[in-house]
Design an enzyme around this catalytic site. Structure first.
Site, PDB file in Angstrom:
ATOM      1  N   LYS A 160      51.802  54.983  42.506  1.00  0.00           N
ATOM      2  CA  LYS A 160      52.470  53.858  43.169  1.00  0.00           C
ATOM      3  C   LYS A 160      53.914  54.301  43.402  1.00  0.00           C
ATOM      4  CE  LYS A 160      52.789  48.819  42.773  1.00  0.00           C
ATOM      5  NZ  LYS A 160      52.408  48.466  44.134  1.00  0.00           N
TER       6      LYS A 160
HETATM    7  N1  PMP Z   1      47.102  48.851  47.322  1.00  0.00           N
HETATM    8  C1  PMP Z   1      48.435  48.911  47.495  1.00  0.00           C
HETATM    9  C2  PMP Z   1      48.983  49.846  48.503  1.00  0.00           C
HETATM   10  C3  PMP Z   1      49.281  48.100  46.725  1.00  0.00           C
HETATM   11  O1  PMP Z   1      50.597  48.139  46.896  1.00  0.00           O
HETATM   12  C4  PMP Z   1      48.719  47.208  45.787  1.00  0.00           C
HETATM   13  C5  PMP Z   1      49.614  46.325  44.961  1.00  0.00           C
HETATM   14  N2  PMP Z   1      50.021  46.940  43.776  1.00  0.00           N
HETATM   15  C6  PMP Z   1      47.334  47.182  45.650  1.00  0.00           C
HETATM   16  C7  PMP Z   1      46.551  48.024  46.428  1.00  0.00           C
HETATM   17  C8  PMP Z   1      46.697  46.296  44.645  1.00  0.00           C
HETATM   18  O2  PMP Z   1      46.904  46.801  43.351  1.00  0.00           O
HETATM   19  P1  PMP Z   1      46.977  45.851  42.089  1.00  0.00           P
HETATM   20  O3  PMP Z   1      45.785  44.983  42.145  1.00  0.00           O
HETATM   21  O4  PMP Z   1      46.935  46.764  40.931  1.00  0.00           O
HETATM   22  O5  PMP Z   1      48.236  45.089  42.190  1.00  0.00           O
END
Ligand code: PMP
Length: 307
Positions: A160
């Site tokens: 991330k």
């Molecule tokens: N894909 C992207 C590109 C994101 O930024 C997010 C948000 N964190 C998600 C998927 C969903 O991830 P999560 O459920 O862990 O928040």
């Protein structure tokens, strides 16, 4: 945005307005930072962070992928989240968003990044539904982006990373400017990857379908949603989805920490199903909100209460 009293930075709680950084911070120029988006819900038993363990592990995984040496252990980072929310608790009447970030500070310029100091910070503030309160019930209109999702041959989507969000930002901008609420990005082979900040699901003939993890972040909400679906006996397929299959789906929705479970009522001017939140989407949403609010006995281990 709603400000809180404190921000945690490099082991100390400091006043919100003093959490600044130098203009020559390495990350500001070259985009290498890793962060998380985590939520704390105001439950009947007080504020509780949802899946703190998994978010903190993913933060450290992201740092490892990008060769950023975080000076804190997972336990220290988890404790820092708790200390921050405790210190800010008087600011909070409702749900809170938490943003830990590990970035490269001031000290060395040039692309090579290992000579820059590593800075760690955590901020928290009250934040409601990411795509709007109405969206949770009525659903949103989505545009398939002209931007292809970051290619795995060049970037690393399991991290991330701040830099990955330039692609998301351009897709989101295009979608909003074109009159939609969110973008859906395809991968470089034309299969559905994910939203600008969410994972994607469709329902066809009672089967819940979501893309494999190849081109996406390893989403925690996607994992929770699949766990709920398994519990409810809903059949699941994790496989590639094409754009035309999205158009003829019975239901579609996004998942994410910020987006929670947000129904999709229209994609590229095609109405999805009946053009409103579908039956299975609603069932999953109801369970999800019970879980994050501490009202589902099987899932209480996902909550870290701030007391
Ligand atoms: N894909 C992207 C590109 C994101 O930024 C997010 C948000 N964190 C998600 C998927 C969903 O991830 P999560 O459920 O862990 O928040």
């Amino acid at each position: 945005m709603k400000e809180s009293t404190y921000i945690w930075k490099n082991g100390k709680l400091i006043p919100w307005n003093e959490a600044t950084t130098h203009i020559l911070s390495h990350t500001l120029h070259y985009g290498n930072a890793v962060f998380e988006g985590t939520r704390a819900y105001m439950t009947k038993k007080g504020l509780a962070i949802f899946r703190l363990e998994e978010h903190t592990q993913r933060l450290l995984n992201s740092a490892k992928i990008l060769m950023i040496k975080c000076p804190y252990t997972k336990d220290e980072l988890k404790q820092a989240h708790i200390d921050l929310l405790k210190a800010n608790i008087d600011n909070y009447k409702t749900n809170v968003y938490i943003r830990p970030i590990i970035y490269l500070g001031y000290g060395a310029m040039g692309v090579y990044h290992l000579n820059s100091p590593v800075e760690t910070a955590i901020a928290s503030w009250e934040w409601g539904a990411y795509l709007g309160d109405e969206a949770i019930e009525k659903g949103i209109r989505v545009k398939i982006s002209s931007f292809v999702r970051n290619n795995i041959k060049s970037t690393m989507g399991k991290a991330k990373a701040a830099a990955n969000y330039l692609n998301s930002q351009m897709a989101k901008h295009e979608a909003i400017t074109s009159g939609f609420e969110e973008a859906l990005l395809l991968d470089d082979n034309g299969f559905v990857a994910e939203g600008s900040g969410e994972c994607f699901f469709i329902v066809r003939d009672g089967v819940l379908i979501t893309p494999p993890y190849d081109n996406t972040l390893e989403s925690i909400t996607q994992k929770t949603t699949l766990e709920i679906a398994r519990d409810m006996g809903i059949p699941i397929e994790q496989r590639r989805i094409t754009r035309d299959e999205v158009y003829i789906a019975d239901e579609a929705f996004f998942t994410g920490t910020a987006a929670e479970i947000t129904p999709i009522c229209e994609v590229d001017f095609r109405v999805i199903g009946e053009g409103k939140r579908g039956k299975i989407t609603k069932q999953l949403q109801d369970e999800f909100f019970k879980i994050v609010m501490g009202e589902h006995s099987k899932y209480t281990h996902y909550l870290t209460y701030i007391s």
